[in-house]
Design a protein around this motif. Structure first.
Motif, PDB file in Angstrom:
ATOM      1  N   THR A   1       0.797  -1.236   0.000  1.00  0.00           N
ATOM      2  CA  THR A   1       0.000   0.000   0.000  1.00  0.00           C
ATOM      3  C   THR A   1       0.826   1.282   0.000  1.00  0.00           C
ATOM      4  N   LEU A   2       2.083   1.212   0.451  1.00  0.00           N
ATOM      5  CA  LEU A   2       2.900   2.425   0.582  1.00  0.00           C
ATOM      6  C   LEU A   2       4.316   2.170   0.060  1.00  0.00           C
ATOM      7  N   PRO A   3       4.454   1.661  -1.148  1.00  0.00           N
ATOM      8  CA  PRO A   3       5.741   1.143  -1.613  1.00  0.00           C
ATOM      9  C   PRO A   3       6.853   2.182  -1.791  1.00  0.00           C
TER      10      PRO A   3
ATOM     11  N   LEU B   1      -6.590   5.912  -2.233  1.00  0.00           N
ATOM     12  CA  LEU B   1      -7.365   5.115  -1.272  1.00  0.00           C
ATOM     13  C   LEU B   1      -6.516   3.964  -0.747  1.00  0.00           C
ATOM     14  N   ASN B   2      -5.706   3.376  -1.609  1.00  0.00           N
ATOM     15  CA  ASN B   2      -4.831   2.291  -1.203  1.00  0.00           C
ATOM     16  C   ASN B   2      -3.855   2.752  -0.125  1.00  0.00           C
ATOM     17  N   ASN B   3      -3.297   3.962  -0.301  1.00  0.00           N
ATOM     18  CA  ASN B   3      -2.413   4.537   0.717  1.00  0.00           C
ATOM     19  C   ASN B   3      -3.158   4.737   2.032  1.00  0.00           C
ATOM     20  N   ALA B   4      -4.388   5.263   1.944  1.00  0.00           N
ATOM     21  CA  ALA B   4      -5.185   5.533   3.145  1.00  0.00           C
ATOM     22  C   ALA B   4      -5.473   4.246   3.915  1.00  0.00           C
ATOM     23  N   LEU B   5      -5.826   3.184   3.193  1.00  0.00           N
ATOM     24  CA  LEU B   5      -6.101   1.906   3.849  1.00  0.00           C
ATOM     25  C   LEU B   5      -4.848   1.359   4.527  1.00  0.00           C
ATOM     26  N   GLY B   6      -3.705   1.521   3.874  1.00  0.00           N
ATOM     27  CA  GLY B   6      -2.456   1.074   4.473  1.00  0.00           C
ATOM     28  C   GLY B   6      -2.131   1.820   5.747  1.00  0.00           C
ATOM     29  N   LEU B   7      -2.341   3.136   5.743  1.00  0.00           N
ATOM     30  CA  LEU B   7      -2.066   3.946   6.936  1.00  0.00           C
ATOM     31  C   LEU B   7      -3.024   3.596   8.070  1.00  0.00           C
TER      32      LEU B   7
END
Length: 294
Positions: A23-25, A206-212
């Motif tokens: 999610t946060l590569p 959204l992928n970043n947000a879910l990872g955080l």
């Protein structure tokens, strides 16, 4: 039941590596560390407000630097440079390094059984991390060793505190202070190398947000609350068995999220390392039951 509960924080911590890569590569490790620590500490402060005594600030600042600022940064360096399974399995060698540390520093000679399985674990790790068999980033491996050092030193300082400071205060303020240190360092780093920070923010998804959310709420807030709460209510042996969920989660999350695959020989080495880390506790339980029986 306690062992099953102990598996919950261990599971979340084991997913850190794969979840970060998934999610946060491309996010800077310093920024990820700050975002993991400071919001989590402020959430804990909001749930139960606490304020340390004046004489406790120095020790909490030290713990914040070692346990949070340094450790979180190193964990995210590992997450972004090593396979999830390797990171998860590699971190189970902490007891071996802790044993060596206390032998050299405190002159506490380890027993024969922990020494044997500690040596076996190191041998298995040597074969697993063999550069002729698998290509691993040396920066990630150095980060792993440094992170293990942070765990050992930080836990030694925390244990020396005893019950002098309430565990919630220690947990909350080391997260806040460590997060503040990381925020400051990340800000300075962003001035020197702004590109990665600009790209992370400008391409926020959204992928970043879910990872955080996973890393801050589940991995840190829930994980650390359960860890400290359970540690006061169960033996170290039981907690060690719960910790098996950490490397297993690292392996499974790597397979599911990142499509990581290894040879049967490498999976066998990973399994051997996990079993070697558990065997001293298993033998201790067997011996205790024998004594109780007679």
């Amino acid at each position: 039941m306690n062992v099953l509960l102990a598996m919950i924080p261990a599971f979340f911590w084991g997913t850190t590596y794969a979840m970060t890569q998934f999610t946060l590569p491309d996010w800077p490790p310093l920024l990820l560390g700050a975002l993991r620590a400071l919001p989590a500490g402020l959430i804990l402060l909001a749930i139960k407000p606490t304020l340390p005594q004046r004489q406790d600030w120095s020790i909490l600042l030290k713990l914040g630097f070692i346990n949070i600022a340094a450790f979180f940064s190193l964990i995210f360096v590992m997450a972004l440079t090593l396979p999830s399974a390797i990171s998860g399995v590699g971190m189970i060698s902490v007891p071996v390094f802790a044993m060596l540390f206390h032998w050299m520093v405190s002159k506490r000679r380890p027993g024969k059984i922990p020494s044997f399985f500690g040596a076996l674990l190191i041998i298995l790790a040597w074969f697993l991390f063999d550069p002729n068999a698998i290509s691993l980033n040396p920066i990630g491996l150095l980060a792993m060793l440094a992170a293990i050092g942070c765990i050992i030193v930080g836990s030694t300082i925390t244990k020396a505190l005893g019950n002098r400071i309430h565990w919630w205060t220690v947990l909350t303020w080391q997260l806040i202070l460590g997060g503040a240190i990381l925020t400051l360092v990340a800000f300075v780093h962003s001035l020197v190398e702004p590109q990665s920070y600009i790209e992370s923010i400008s391409h926020f998804s959204l992928n970043n947000a879910l990872g955080l959310i996973w890393i801050i709420l589940l991995n840190t807030v829930l994980g650390y609350i359960m860890y400290v709460w359970l540690l006061q209510r169960m033996s170290v042996v039981d907690f060690t068995f719960g910790g098996i969920a950490n490397p297993v989660a690292g392996i499974v999350a790597g397979m599911v999220l990142l499509n990581e695959t290894f040879t049967p020989h490498q999976y066998l080495l990973m399994t051997g390392m996990i079993l070697a880390s558990l065997m001293p506790q298993i033998i201790e339980i067997i011996n205790k039951k024998k004594v109780e029986r007679y």
